[in-house]
Scaffold this motif. Structure first.
Motif, PDB file in Angstrom:
ATOM      1  N   HIS A   1      -0.763  24.604 -11.227  1.00 30.14           N
ATOM      2  CA  HIS A   1      -1.621  25.271 -10.239  1.00 30.14           C
ATOM      3  C   HIS A   1      -0.908  25.517  -8.922  1.00 30.14           C
TER       4      HIS A   1
ATOM      5  N   ASN B   1      -0.577  23.239  -5.107  1.00 27.92           N
ATOM      6  CA  ASN B   1      -1.642  22.263  -4.826  1.00 27.92           C
ATOM      7  C   ASN B   1      -0.999  21.008  -4.215  1.00 27.92           C
TER       8      ASN B   1
ATOM      9  N   HIS C   1      -8.771  15.830  -4.658  1.00 28.51           N
ATOM     10  CA  HIS C   1      -7.878  16.541  -5.609  1.00 28.51           C
ATOM     11  C   HIS C   1      -8.263  16.072  -7.016  1.00 28.51           C
TER      12      HIS C   1
ATOM     13  N   HIS D   1     -13.124  25.086  -3.530  1.00 26.76           N
ATOM     14  CA  HIS D   1     -11.686  25.140  -3.797  1.00 26.76           C
ATOM     15  C   HIS D   1     -10.951  25.663  -2.573  1.00 26.76           C
ATOM     16  N   ALA D   2      -9.723  25.182  -2.393  1.00 29.14           N
ATOM     17  CA  ALA D   2      -8.933  25.603  -1.232  1.00 29.14           C
ATOM     18  C   ALA D   2      -8.459  27.049  -1.340  1.00 29.14           C
TER      19      ALA D   2
ATOM     20  N   ARG E   1     -10.879  28.414 -14.550  1.00 29.35           N
ATOM     21  CA  ARG E   1     -10.839  27.345 -15.549  1.00 29.35           C
ATOM     22  C   ARG E   1     -12.234  26.842 -15.877  1.00 29.35           C
TER      23      ARG E   1
ATOM     24  N   PHE F   1      -5.363  13.970 -16.399  1.00 31.57           N
ATOM     25  CA  PHE F   1      -4.836  15.053 -15.552  1.00 31.57           C
ATOM     26  C   PHE F   1      -3.320  14.848 -15.361  1.00 31.57           C
TER      27      PHE F   1
ATOM     28  N   ARG G   1      -0.506  17.539 -15.966  1.00 31.66           N
ATOM     29  CA  ARG G   1       0.135  18.139 -14.787  1.00 31.66           C
ATOM     30  C   ARG G   1       1.597  17.733 -14.626  1.00 31.66           C
TER      31      ARG G   1
END
Ligand SMILES: CC(=O)SCCNC(=O)CCNC(=O)[C@H](O)C(C)(C)COP(=O)(O)OP(=O)(O)OC[C@H]1O[C@@H](n2cnc3c(N)ncnc32)[C@H](O)[C@@H]1OP(=O)(O)O
Ligand SMILES: O=C([O-])CC(=O)C(=O)O
Length: 375
Positions: free
Chosen positions: A187, A190, A222, A261-262, A270, A333, A337
Motif C-alpha cells: 500500500h 503507508n 494502522h 483513510h489517509a 479492498r 497483516f 505486508r
C-alpha cells in the motif's frame, strides 16, 4: 539564500516523499494497483504467492517460476530450535505483535543478512517463517502444544491455517485467507512501509527494517485497527444497538476503528472484496448478529459522517468466522505486508539517499546556560 519550504498540514499528508514502482493508491479510476494490476483482479484470480512474487520480482511468475517459488517457501517453513526456545519463554499474555517483532528480530541474530545480495533469500525466509513464529508461540502458550512448524499444505494460506487450527482448512477458508493476504500485501507509503524505507535508507539490514515496520503496524490507527474494530463490533448484540452505540461514539467524538483513510476519500477498494467474503462466511456460519451489526455500523458511519469502511473493518468479522482469535488479526497483516515492506526496501536500496527531512523549530530562543546551583 532560498528559505526552507514550510510544508502544509500535519502528518506529511499529500507530500511526495519518494518514488515507487510498486503500487498506486487512490489514483483516479484506478483504486489500488500492484505493479499496474488492479488488486481486485489479483484477489479474484491470483494466489498470494503469485502476488508476493510480482511485488518482489516485478512480474507475475510463469508456471515454473511459481512452482519453484512455492517450493522454496515450503523448504523455509521450519524454525531453528533456538528461536522455538525463545518463543516458549514469551508469556502467554503478550500481545502477538510483540511476538512477531521479537521473532523477526531474533531470527536476524541466527541468520543475519550479511550482504544486500542476500536480500531476496532473507525476505523469503521471513515470509515463510512468520506463520510458524506466530502459531508456534500461540499454540504453546495458549494450549501447551509444541506444534510441528511444517505442513503438507501447498499454499501459504493453507499452511498458515493448518498451523493455527491443526487441520487442513476448507476450500472456502483457504480462499478467503488467500484473498486477505493479497489485499494486505502492499500500500505505497503507508506508515509501516515508510518506517521500513527510513530504516533501509541508513543502509541497515532487512531484519531491522521489518522489525521496525512491525512496530509501526501495531498501532490502532494502522494495522491494529482490525482488532479494535472486532472489539467494537462484539459490544453490540443487534443492529439497533449498533446504531445507537455508533451515534453515541460519534457524539463523544470517539474514533471508530476500521473507518476512514489517509488517502482514499470515498471508498477503500479492498473493502468491497473482503466485505463480499465476510458475507459468505457469515452465511456459512449461520451468523445472525456480527455481520448485520457490522453493516449497521457501516451504514450509520456513511449517513452521519460520510466515512467508509477501510480494509480493516470487514476483515474483523471475516477472520472471526474462520475461528481466528482477535489478537492474531494484526499478525496476519504482518505475514502479508512483509512482501510489500521488503519490495520497498529493495527499491530504496537500489536508489538510496538517507531519508532525513527537516523540522520547523517552535522551541525557545537561544539562551545562556544556567549552572545547576543557580536553577
Ligand atoms: C490498513 C490500514 O491501516 S487502514 C487505516 C486503519 N485505521 C483505522 O481504521 C483507524 C480509524 N481511522 C482513523 O483514525 C483515520 O481515518 C486515519 C488514521 C485512517 C486517517 O487519518 P487522517 O488522514 O488524519 O484522517 P482525515 O484527515 O481524513 O480525517 C478527517 C476528519 O474525519 C475524522 N475521522 C477520520 N476517521 C475517523 C474515524 N474512524 N472515526 C471518527 N472520525 C474520523 C477525523 O477526526 C477528522 O475530523 P476533524 O476534521 O473534525 O478533525
Ligand atoms: O495506506 C495507509 O495509510 C494505510 C493502509 O491502508 C495500508 O497500509 O494498507
Amino acid at each position: 539564500m532560498a528559505e526552507a519550504k514550510v510544508l502544509s498540514g500535519a502528518g506529511l499528508r499529500g507530500q511526495v516523499a519518494g518514488q515507487t514502482a510498486l503500487s498506486t493508491v487512490g489514483m483516479p479510476g484506478a483504486g489500488l494497483t500492484y505493479r499496474g494490476y488492479d488488486v481486485r483482479e489479483l484477489a479474484e484470480h491470483a494466489l498470494f504467492e503469485e502476488v508476493a512474487y510480482l511485488l518482489l520480482h516485478g512480474e507475475l511468475p510463469t508456471h515454473d517460476e511459481l512452482a519453484a517459488y512455492q517450493g522454496k517457501l515450503r523448504s523455509l517453513r521450519d524454525l531453528p530450535q533456538p528461536l522455538k526456545e525463545v518463543l516458549e519463554r514469551i508469556p502467554s499474555n503478550t500481545h502477538p505483535m510483540d511476538v512477531m517483532r521479537t521473532g523477526a528480530s531474533f531470527l536476524g541474530t541466527l541468520e543475519p543478512e550479511r550482504t544486500f545480495g542476500q536480500q531476496e533469500h532473507v525476505t523469503d525466509r521471513l515470509l515463510a517463517a512468520f506463520p510458524a513464529i506466530m502459531c508456534y508461540w500461540y499454540r504453546y502458550s495458549h494450549h501447551g502444544v509444541r506444534i510441528a512448524c511444517t505442513s503438507d499444505e501447498d499454499t501459504f494460506a493453507g499452511h498458515f491455517l493448518y498451523l493455527l487450527h491443526g487441520k487442513s482448512p476448507s476450500e472456502l477458508h483457504s480462499k478467503v485467507m488467500d484473498v486477505s493476504l493479497i489485499l494486505y500485501a502492499e500500500h505505497e507509503f503507508n506508515a509501516s512501509t515508510f518506517t521500513a524505507r527510513v530504516c533501509a535508507s541508513t543502509l541497515s539490514d532487512m531484519y531491522s527494517c521489518v522489525t521496525a515496520a512491525i512496530g509501526s503496524l501495531r498501532g490502532p490507527l494502522h494495522g491494529g485497527a482490525n482488532e479494535a474494530a472486532m472489539a467494537m463490533i462484539q459490544k453490540f448484540a443487534s443492529p439497533e444497538e449498533a446504531v445507537r452505540g455508533t451515534l453515541a461514539m460519534l457524539e463523544r467524538k470517539d474514533k471508530i476503528m476500521g473507518f476512514g483513510h489517509a488517502v482514499y476519500k470515498d471508498n477503500d477498494p479492498r473493502n468491497e472484496v473482503i466485505k463480499g467474503w465476510a458475507r459468505k462466511l457469515a452465511d456459512e456460519a449461520g451468523d445472525k448478529v456480527l455481520y448485520p451489526v457490522s453493516e449497521a455500523i457501516d451504514k450509520t458511519m456513511w449517513e452521519q459522517k460520510k466515512l467508509f469502511p477501510n480494509a480493516d473493518f470487514y476483515h474483523a468479522s471475516a477472520y472471526h468466522f474462520m475461528g481466528i482469535a482477535t489478537e492474531l488479526f494484526t499478525p496476519i497483516f504482518v505475514c502479508s505486508r512483509v512482501t510489500g515492506w521488503a519490495a520497498h526496501v529493495f527499491e530504496q536500496r537500489a536508489n538510496n539517499r538517507i531519508i532525513r527531512p527537516s523540522a520547523e523549530y517552535v522551541g525557545v530562543e537561544q539562551r545562556a546556560f544556567v549552572p545547576l546551583d543557580r536553577r
